[in-house]
Design an enzyme around this catalytic site. Sequence first.
Site, PDB file in Angstrom:
ATOM      1  N   ARG A  99       0.777  -1.229  -0.002  1.00 24.61           N
ATOM      2  CA  ARG A  99      -0.101   0.018  -0.049  1.00 24.61           C
ATOM      3  C   ARG A  99       0.767   1.140  -0.174  1.00 24.61           C
ATOM      4  NH1 ARG A  99      -1.799   3.767   4.893  1.00 24.61           N
ATOM      5  NH2 ARG A  99      -3.166   5.167   3.791  1.00 24.61           N
ATOM      6  N   HIS A 144      -2.830  11.067   0.244  1.00 24.85           N
ATOM      7  CA  HIS A 144      -2.052  10.925   1.889  1.00 24.85           C
ATOM      8  C   HIS A 144      -1.402  12.207   2.169  1.00 24.85           C
ATOM      9  CE1 HIS A 144      -0.594   7.519   4.653  1.00 24.85           C
ATOM     10  NE2 HIS A 144      -0.417   8.908   5.332  1.00 24.85           N
ATOM     11  N   GLU A 189      -6.944   9.237   6.592  1.00 26.81           N
ATOM     12  CA  GLU A 189      -7.282   9.699   7.708  1.00 26.81           C
ATOM     13  C   GLU A 189      -7.873  11.331   7.835  1.00 26.81           C
ATOM     14  OE1 GLU A 189      -4.149   7.032  10.472  1.00 26.81           O
ATOM     15  OE2 GLU A 189      -3.514   8.919   9.644  1.00 26.81           O
ATOM     16  N   ASN A 331      -7.365   2.200  10.046  1.00 24.82           N
ATOM     17  CA  ASN A 331      -6.082   2.470  10.848  1.00 24.82           C
ATOM     18  C   ASN A 331      -6.188   2.576  12.388  1.00 24.82           C
ATOM     19  OD1 ASN A 331      -5.279   2.579   8.210  1.00 24.82           O
ATOM     20  ND2 ASN A 331      -4.612   4.950   8.513  1.00 24.82           N
ATOM     21  N   TYR A 333      -3.711   2.345  16.217  1.00 27.17           N
ATOM     22  CA  TYR A 333      -2.379   2.451  17.024  1.00 27.17           C
ATOM     23  C   TYR A 333      -2.741   2.154  18.459  1.00 27.17           C
ATOM     24  CZ  TYR A 333      -0.135   3.726  12.687  1.00 27.17           C
ATOM     25  OH  TYR A 333       0.317   3.663  11.537  1.00 27.17           O
ATOM     26  N   GLU A 401      -3.596   0.246   8.477  1.00 24.57           N
ATOM     27  CA  GLU A 401      -2.135   0.792   9.240  1.00 24.57           C
ATOM     28  C   GLU A 401      -2.261   0.119  10.794  1.00 24.57           C
ATOM     29  OE1 GLU A 401      -1.168   4.624   9.548  1.00 24.57           O
ATOM     30  OE2 GLU A 401      -1.690   5.219   7.162  1.00 24.57           O
TER      31      GLU A 401
END
Length: 504
Positions: A99, A144, A189, A331, A333, A401
Amino acid sequence: MLFSLVVYVLFSVVMCQNDNKTILTRKLPDGMKLGVASAAYQVEGAWNVADKLPSIWDTLSHTPGGIKDGSTGDDACKSYEYYKRDIQMIKFLGVDFYRFSISWPRILPSGFRNKISDDGLKYYNNLIDELLANNIEPIVTIYHWDLPQYLQDLGGWANPMIADWYVDYAQVLFETFGDRVKTWITINEPKQIGLFGYGMSYLAPRLNAHGIGEYLAAKHILLAHAKAWHLYDKQFRPHQKGTIGITIATDFRTGMTDSPEDILAGSEAMDFEVGLYAHPIFSKTGDFPESVKRRVAERSKEQGFKKSRLPTFTKEEIVFIKGTSDFYGFNHYSTRFYTRNGFKSGMYPIPSYEDDLAAIYSYKDYKPAAIVHCTEIPEGMRLALKWVKDNYDNPPVNIIENGFGTLGGQQDYDRVKYLTRYMDAILDAVEIDGVNVTMYTVWSLMDNFEWANGLSIKFGIFETDYGNSNKTRRPRMSAFWFRNLVATRILDPYRETEFQKLEF
């Protein structure tokens, strides 16, 4: 492949406990694709090569004090020059896909399609063809974060015309690369673009128009995404046979305690941080979440505004946006815990998104990571995936991600531990909760220009030697861990893995 064998050792990573949860050896679901990721400005370098003009990140990184460590993306990893080495690294891992993103100003230097760069098209054609020649699927992010500076001078994502500018750019990509690219990500995002770049001064373009800029950007990003989806769906999907969707930062937000007040604060934080961008597309009703509309309207009235600072969608726009994603790009984290206990007016700028939410957060007593937004809370991954399933009728989820930032080092035990525990949580979400996870992507392929932090933060499973003019890359322990996972499709916390000192 440009590597040399230096030494050969064995290591064993044993993961006995996931806090109070034992990690067992588990098989990955059939059909789940595995890959790695990067983004154009973070790896390409060649910021002024050929006819490319500056992006907002070129402008910020060339502004004194703009980047914490004083670095720029001028060279980054030199992937514009060394993309074939990148592909050999990806091939070494054995993954299904790569990606990456395309740089808007590298294709359309001023942002408008009246001038299309032959050099830009040639670079990405070569990259895509080389990936396919090595049996690696290209997954392309259209935007992005590297907006052409010329468009920012005209207002950027705060200007409603940007939806038309963006769809013109997207059309060039569909026309040029769509015969080979079968998975498109429209925008990466939207929260980080709007909140951090327009509402705050953390990311480019650093407008700091808090309480207004982030909401304007949210509306225009959603409309731009929807226009690109409809264009692809009507004009290109019938013969190109691809899929297209958006990627949303879906870190989990929940209450600090189990009190009704904290549960509500956590739920509304999820609406502000995720639902603001996901609800208009994925919910059955469309539009912004009700809690966000109510809270912003109430605070706007208290502050003397004639109407809510949150823009409204027309009925036609609500219908136009709803359903415009073939998958939920996810995504993730870490997790944050919210409460309104202790919040006081004036803690945040007035007006602002934070003041509208009127809550404070922490990572509770979890051990903070070197990069705090990577604090290891794997149960939040499962809860975030389940939240998507429960709120949006269980769409296909492409995890685009998931990664762990450090300050460097090849023996990255903490990254291996983080990735192991998070994959375990994903498997719980799939096997126990029935979440439809179709793809998993490690962020990132290699150390790169980590936005406002510059080159000091390391997310790569390959180490990048910035002191070397060739930007030599070396696989970290985590690269061998991931290579083994790809090859065996078994998550085994007790496995023994071969580790070699290689250079690419």
